[in-house]
Design an enzyme around this catalytic site. Structure first.
Site, PDB file in Angstrom:
ATOM      1  N   ALA A  72       1.436  10.272 -13.433  1.00 29.12           N
ATOM      2  CA  ALA A  72       0.873   9.166 -13.765  1.00 29.12           C
ATOM      3  C   ALA A  72       0.934   7.928 -14.472  1.00 29.12           C
ATOM      4  O   ALA A  72       0.765   7.189 -14.397  1.00 29.12           O
ATOM      5  CB  ALA A  72      -0.044  10.089 -15.175  1.00 29.12           C
ATOM      6  N   THR A  73       2.687   8.029 -14.359  1.00 31.79           N
ATOM      7  CA  THR A  73       3.615   6.758 -15.255  1.00 31.79           C
ATOM      8  C   THR A  73       3.555   6.574 -13.301  1.00 31.79           C
ATOM      9  O   THR A  73       3.183   4.718 -13.659  1.00 31.79           O
ATOM     10  CB  THR A  73       5.095   7.795 -14.471  1.00 31.79           C
ATOM     11  N   ASN A  93      -2.169  11.006 -26.361  1.00 36.06           N
ATOM     12  CA  ASN A  93      -1.282  12.205 -26.498  1.00 36.06           C
ATOM     13  C   ASN A  93      -0.138  12.570 -27.638  1.00 36.06           C
ATOM     14  O   ASN A  93      -0.034  13.944 -27.766  1.00 36.06           O
ATOM     15  CB  ASN A  93      -0.013  11.944 -25.428  1.00 36.06           C
ATOM     16  N   GLN A 153      -4.576  12.586 -21.161  1.00 32.30           N
ATOM     17  CA  GLN A 153      -4.670  14.002 -21.558  1.00 32.30           C
ATOM     18  C   GLN A 153      -6.482  14.619 -21.495  1.00 32.30           C
ATOM     19  O   GLN A 153      -5.792  15.232 -22.267  1.00 32.30           O
ATOM     20  CB  GLN A 153      -3.828  13.867 -22.741  1.00 32.30           C
ATOM     21  N   SER A 180      -3.210  13.536 -14.109  1.00 32.02           N
ATOM     22  CA  SER A 180      -1.998  13.701 -13.941  1.00 32.02           C
ATOM     23  C   SER A 180      -1.747  15.091 -14.012  1.00 32.02           C
ATOM     24  O   SER A 180      -1.946  16.264 -14.667  1.00 32.02           O
ATOM     25  CB  SER A 180      -0.999  13.812 -14.742  1.00 32.02           C
ATOM     26  N   ALA A 181      -1.370  16.163 -13.222  1.00 30.99           N
ATOM     27  CA  ALA A 181      -1.587  17.419 -12.419  1.00 30.99           C
ATOM     28  C   ALA A 181      -1.177  18.431 -14.043  1.00 30.99           C
ATOM     29  O   ALA A 181      -1.525  19.685 -14.128  1.00 30.99           O
ATOM     30  CB  ALA A 181      -1.536  17.742 -11.978  1.00 30.99           C
ATOM     31  N   HIS A 182      -0.273  17.967 -13.929  1.00 25.71           N
ATOM     32  CA  HIS A 182       0.396  18.858 -14.860  1.00 25.71           C
ATOM     33  C   HIS A 182      -0.015  19.168 -16.188  1.00 25.71           C
ATOM     34  O   HIS A 182       0.934  19.528 -16.858  1.00 25.71           O
ATOM     35  CB  HIS A 182       2.624  18.738 -14.781  1.00 25.71           C
ATOM     36  N   THR A 188       4.779   9.746   2.869  1.00 25.49           N
ATOM     37  CA  THR A 188       4.138  11.425   3.241  1.00 25.49           C
ATOM     38  C   THR A 188       3.839  12.194   2.123  1.00 25.49           C
ATOM     39  O   THR A 188       4.221  12.134   0.892  1.00 25.49           O
ATOM     40  CB  THR A 188       5.427  12.528   4.110  1.00 25.49           C
ATOM     41  N   CYS A 244       8.182  11.857 -23.919  1.00 28.10           N
ATOM     42  CA  CYS A 244       9.750  10.499 -23.281  1.00 28.10           C
ATOM     43  C   CYS A 244      10.209  10.121 -24.532  1.00 28.10           C
ATOM     44  O   CYS A 244      11.076   9.488 -24.005  1.00 28.10           O
ATOM     45  CB  CYS A 244       8.594  10.161 -22.569  1.00 28.10           C
TER      46      CYS A 244
HETATM   47  C1  LIG Z   1       2.457  12.559 -19.943  1.00 28.59           C
HETATM   48  C2  LIG Z   1       1.367  11.421 -20.370  1.00 28.59           C
HETATM   49  C3  LIG Z   1       1.255  10.103 -19.277  1.00 28.59           C
HETATM   50  C4  LIG Z   1       3.098  10.610 -18.199  1.00 28.59           C
HETATM   51  O1  LIG Z   1       2.610  11.553 -16.488  1.00 28.59           O
HETATM   52  P1  LIG Z   1       3.797  11.691 -15.562  1.00 28.59           P
HETATM   53  O2  LIG Z   1       2.685  12.641 -14.866  1.00 28.59           O
HETATM   54  O3  LIG Z   1       4.219  12.518 -16.063  1.00 28.59           O
HETATM   55  O4  LIG Z   1       3.910  10.555 -15.367  1.00 28.59           O
HETATM   56  C5  LIG Z   1       1.181   8.636 -18.971  1.00 28.59           C
HETATM   57  N1  LIG Z   1       0.279   8.967 -19.757  1.00 28.59           N
HETATM   58  C6  LIG Z   1      -0.080   9.994 -21.094  1.00 28.59           C
HETATM   59  C7  LIG Z   1      -1.299   9.806 -21.749  1.00 28.59           C
HETATM   60  C8  LIG Z   1       0.656  11.331 -21.013  1.00 28.59           C
HETATM   61  O5  LIG Z   1       0.105  11.875 -21.516  1.00 28.59           O
END
Ligand SMILES: *Cc1c(COP(=O)(O)O)cnc(C)c1O
Length: 387
Positions: free
Chosen positions: A75-76, A155, A183, A203-205, A244, A332
């Site tokens: 997501a960054t 977050n 989130q 973001s997947a994680h 890729t 972060c």
């Molecule tokens: C974790 C987070 C991100 C960043 O996501 P990544 O996939 O870790 O780069 C961006 N925005 C919010 C609100 C987040 O919680």
């Protein structure tokens, strides 16, 4: 009671990878190693088929079409692509950006980078529970405004923003709207059509998928939304993100999306998480004085609780809570000792900011773990307050 490792209550920082996700990824780390862009043989076709299926699951989760999903490294990158990509594609030499003051650093620092290129910005504030007033966004719009970005769920506090109202104001003035929904996706229903947003990051994680993969939803509309890529190369992802495709990561993301959809259908898991979160609050607030909830108790995620304790240093509390893994709110920025920009903008008293911890529960969190955690918090805060 918890084995060797602490109880994990930091799901807003990252979630454990679901076993089903790991299982789905394994073949693509092994025999199915093909390049999804290889058109001339079965290795490529197999990889392409897997990417296609995953893309439709991710799209489905947010009510989008598969062609509107651009895979990124997370997501960054999605936030960077949304903001930098949109303003740099504009033919106007100057331009104005609106963002909320409680955004993730990936949004705020992208804006700072664009300011160094000559763009201007307005930071919209929030009320005492962290909500943006859509009228403040409307008031900030000028004839030069190109894009507005407001997150769906914060977050640090879990507070939900009135995205639909903000997006409507932007649409009425011809301003492109981006939403960082990281989130919220998978925790509450998110539908890009219902929200009426142009760009949305995920973001997947943060939803039980692997790290290092995310997506930017880019609305397919007329006139076409133009974005300037930030990574150039082979023209993958409709030319918006060359490189890729990491097939195993994408497959994991797709499986995570499919699991999230199944979970959202009944909403039972979200209710369970909200109830153990509330149990912790009831236990802590009934035994301790001078403790507050930072954030909205009406508009919020089911799994996040930001607690402020007066007379306690959060860093000391977190260290002393050894068998419970929590954080001050932002993974972060937690290495820096700067006070949270989110809580500061909300006008939280400095005393409660210095004593703020974020507890975020997940699929594997149990009621027993929450009972243990509340007891540990109560005894630790009491001990720290004696000094
Ligand atoms: C974790 C987070 C991100 C960043 O996501 P990544 O996939 O870790 O780069 C961006 N925005 C919010 C609100 C987040 O919680």
């Amino acid at each position: 009671m918890t084995g060797d490792r602490p109880i994990y209550l930091d799901h807003a920082a990252t979630t454990p990878t679901a076993p089903e996700v790991v299982e789905a990824m394994l073949p693509y780390l092994g025999a199915c190693f093909g390049n999804a862009s290889s058109r001339s043989h079965a290795y490529g076709w197999e990889a392409e088929k897997a990417v296609k299926s995953a893309r439709s699951w991710v799209a489905k989760l947010i009510g989008a079409r598969p062609g509107e999903i651009i895979f990124t490294s997370g997501a960054t990158e999605a936030n960077n692509l949304a903001l930098k990509g949109l303003v740099r594609a504009s033919t106007a030499r100057c331009g104005h950006i609106i963002v909320s003051a409680v955004e993730h650093k990936a949004v705020l620092d992208s804006v700072h980078a664009l300011e160094r290129e000559g763009y201007t910005s307005t930071l919209v504030g929030v009320d005492s529970v962290g909500r943006v007033d859509p009228k403040d966004v409307a008031d900030a719009i000028t004839d030069e405004t190109l894009i507005c970005s407001v997150m769906l769920a914060n977050n640090e506090t879990g507070t939900l923003q009135p995205i639909k109202e903000i997006a409507a104001f932007c649409k009425a003035r011809g301003v492109v709207f981006h939403c960082d929904a990281v989130q919220a996706v998978g925790k509450v229903p998110v539908d890009v059509g219902d929200l009426d947003v142009d760009l949305l990051s995920l973001s997947a994680h943060k939803m039980y998928g692997p790290k290092g993969i995310g997506a930017l939803y880019v609305r397919n509309q007329t006139p076409k939304l133009r974005l300037e890529p930030i990574i150039h190369g082979g023209g993958h992802e409709r030319g918006l993100r060359s490189g890729t495709l990491p097939v195993h990561q994408i497959v994991g993301f797709g499986e995570a999306a499919s699991l999230a959809m199944r979970e959202l259908k009944t909403g039972a898991e979200a209710r369970r998480q909200a109830s153990i979160r509330d149990l912790l609050w009831d236990l802590v607030s009934s035994q301790l004085s001078d403790v507050t909830i930072n954030g909205s108790q009406e508009y919020r995620l089911p799994n996040v609780l930001n607690l402020g304790f007066s007379g306690v240093d959060a860093e000391a509390l977190i260290l002393a809570l050894r068998d419970v893994a929590v954080s001050t709110g932002s993974a972060c920025t937690s290495s820096s000792y700067e006070p949270s920009h989110v809580l500061t903008t909300m006008g939280v008293l400095r005393e409660y900011i210095d004593g703020a911890i974020r507890i975020s529960v997940g699929r594997t969190t149990t009621q027993m773990q929450m009972e243990h955690t509340s007891a540990r918090i109560v005894e630790t805060v009491e001990a720290l307050r004696l000094f």
